[in-house]
Scaffold this motif. Sequence first.
Motif: not given
Lengths: 475, 475
Positions: B369-395
């Motif tokens: 999926e396309p994502v806004a790069l700013d949202a992805l890189l904003d260290e306070h947003a924590g988008l990527l860590p959140k995605i990683l945790e989601e996918d950890q649980e998914r497995l």
Amino acid sequence: MAKAPVLTRQADDFPRWYQDLITKAELADNGPVRGTMVIRPYGYGLWERTQREMDDRIKATGAQNAYFPLFIPQSYLAREAEHVEGFAPELAVVTHGGGRELPEPVVVRPTSETIVNDYFAKWVQSYRDLPLLINQWANVVRWELRPRMFLRTTEFLWQEGHTAHATYEEARDFAARIQREVYADFMTGVLAIDVLPGRKTAAERFAGALNTLTLEAMMRDGKALQMGTSHELGQNFARAFGTRYLTADGARSHVWQTSWGSTTRMVGGMIMVHGDDDGLRVPPRLAPVQAVVLAVKDDEDVLARVREAGDRLAAAGVRVRVDDRVDVPFGRRAVDWELKGVPVRVEIGPRDLAAGTATLVRRIPGRREPVALDALLDEHAGLLPKILEEDQERLLRESRRMRVERTTDVRTVAEAAEAAAAGGWARIPWADLGPEGEARLAEQAVSVRCLVTADGAVPEADDEPGTLAVVARAY
Amino acid sequence: MAKAPVLTRQADDFPRWYQDLITKAELADNGPVRGTMVIRPYGYGLWERTQREMDDRIKATGAQNAYFPLFIPQSYLAREAEHVEGFAPELAVVTHGGGRELPEPVVVRPTSETIVNDYFAKWVQSYRDLPLLINQWANVVRWELRPRMFLRTTEFLWQEGHTAHATYEEARDFAARIQREVYADFMTGVLAIDVLPGRKTAAERFAGALNTLTLEAMMRDGKALQMGTSHELGQNFARAFGTRYLTADGARSHVWQTSWGSTTRMVGGMIMVHGDDDGLRVPPRLAPVQAVVLAVKDDEDVLARVREAGDRLAAAGVRVRVDDRVDVPFGRRAVDWELKGVPVRVEIGPRDLAAGTATLVRRIPGRREPVALDALLDEHAGLLPKILEEDQERLLRESRRMRVERTTDVRTVAEAAEAAAAGGWARIPWADLGPEGEARLAEQAVSVRCLVTADGAVPEADDEPGTLAVVARAY
């Protein structure tokens, strides 16, 4: 407080002091198979910290860890002529596996250049695959006739790095980088040992190498210990195993290689550089336990304060242990921590509580002094971290002073042998010594530890004008 | 985007898919000596992360690391009768060392209970020395007739814990604690594998143990893999080696012991639970590389943005790698990261730059999926860590669902064998199966993986009422 001596004194019998200390500080025991060693938790803690610090530095060079098998077909070693000649007398050979005699005996790795090259030859196709930078943490076996714990054991633990490069220059520079940025940096900065970086003579080179770089340290008895080596292997193993790559312009070329290793021997070196008649002195940056908080007596308030102090120091980033084993006499515990060389002891008894103080014992300078407990525990003050850094530097200074004071400049083989026999190192122009003088020194168990330039740098060749040989007795 | 299949499909030939994946994802190669394995950097990275996570949990139990020798005198193994019977057929024997035939052959450790007890007998004097909690990270050798990479290799890497306690209860509780707080916690929490904790039947127990606790996982082909075991050794080794202590009231008593091990096999299990037809899927908490930022094209602005993104994600605590190898076709690199199972790819091309976006590829759910790069890189947003945790649980959810859906409750040996043959697990009352039924299943290559209680707990004895046997084909 006068103490009964728990160790043989260094001045009386240095090797026996070393052996005593290793046993009494619970660092290691002899294994049941001659030359092997059981590394006990406190000794292994020193090695774990060594691994962690070294591993960070190794990874910073871009190298990655991998793991190659323990068992190597005997035929592999024979492919590089000097290599097999160097290692054949030390091999352990497995002849039976799974209840049967093996069709081809396998050797337990004495080092992994041969098996690594077997895979490098498969993995390296083009210049894009270079440099290939691999390290492994492993055990290796070299049968030892005169084993000595940590220094020379039949099985030892080590890291061995293996790299492949496109050019001679790149390989040469990488071997030098490992000597400097990994080994010297760790040994000086963490082990607090003033190592001398240099170049080995042809007689002392690794079996199969073009050039061996080394780091030599002076022990308290004036002998030298080789603390780590980094080798330029040239194209010797690449030729033996056909490790070639396609260059950018389509030619096929053998890779240029390095290998480099450092072992549990570093722990032995640390003991023999810093230890004194009361036991070990562990450099704070290495220490698995940097500070121990001792309850002097079985008293509820004391125990509560001791545990609180432990928590506060841990929160301030100090690696701390609480010793609340009040069923063991305090004196025995104090001697034990002294033996183990924990840099700082904080002793708290009932009288300290009333005064708001503790007794601070600094193992490295050997000082006892009362301190205000609040000042010690205030995490913003950082008193303890400051003391630990001071004593880290102190150990390095002592090591440097010892090497400088006990190194003499000489001009003849006789003078060099004399200096070594007197428990020191000698520096002699390599032009005056040469391979012939080196052979004569060897008859007196004195060896050229390394070649250095006049200003203490690493020469690029044995015959570089002004090169000095540093000679000593060695472990 | 249609992809040419790079692996054998799981449905077509699961063992071949496994082998294909290990080679193509550059996890490991076969070693030159049959049954040995070269663990390549990416595979070793999985093991390093495993070690680190396990080591933290092991230390949290109070155990300390140590190191015992690789070589054990052959006579040691014979001291505990069941132990030698269990291991004799798998031993590698060193008959020559240092160019001579050895007076007594030594075996390469298949496990260390015997040599450990030799030292425990020296170190343990009184109740004050107990509990003694030791762990070691080491290589062991068991000659394998049918080796399979990571799962069953002649040499493998593992941790082995060895403890001595004053009472039966303490030892029993410690073995259970390891099963729960170290193994189950790591396997569920980090490997994202829904392991089933249970108890082994007498037939499946460790050689010399009173009781073996296990953790069993279901692979994607429905077979079971034993992921780790924790043994109550009772006083068997203590009696064989004379490991005794002085109790508080002055009596002499043999210690009660445990041992527990987990190996590189866990990496194989992780591959077979989470991998799919496109390659590996590494749980984010385990992943040495959690996210890779790829430059789609050789473009100065793209490269700058890719490197910046790498720095920003690293600063946000993500284990990130930048792939700027623009001389390798993008498609090939994408397939390679897919094969390696890196949880998240951030792909940046020239068109993305203009739009301020990137393409986010999530390997675990298989989404682009396309994502806004700013949202992805904003260290306070924590988008990527959140995605990683989601996918950890998914497995972990997927692993749980698979095991639940493919486990059937049965009442007869025939039904149990049928369920196992159909690629699933069967649960059968142990009272209905018994050692006799177990032997009949064994003829069809089906084994009792473990005993559990009706509500999924670990029974305290084989004959506890209501105990169920979980049976399956196994690796």
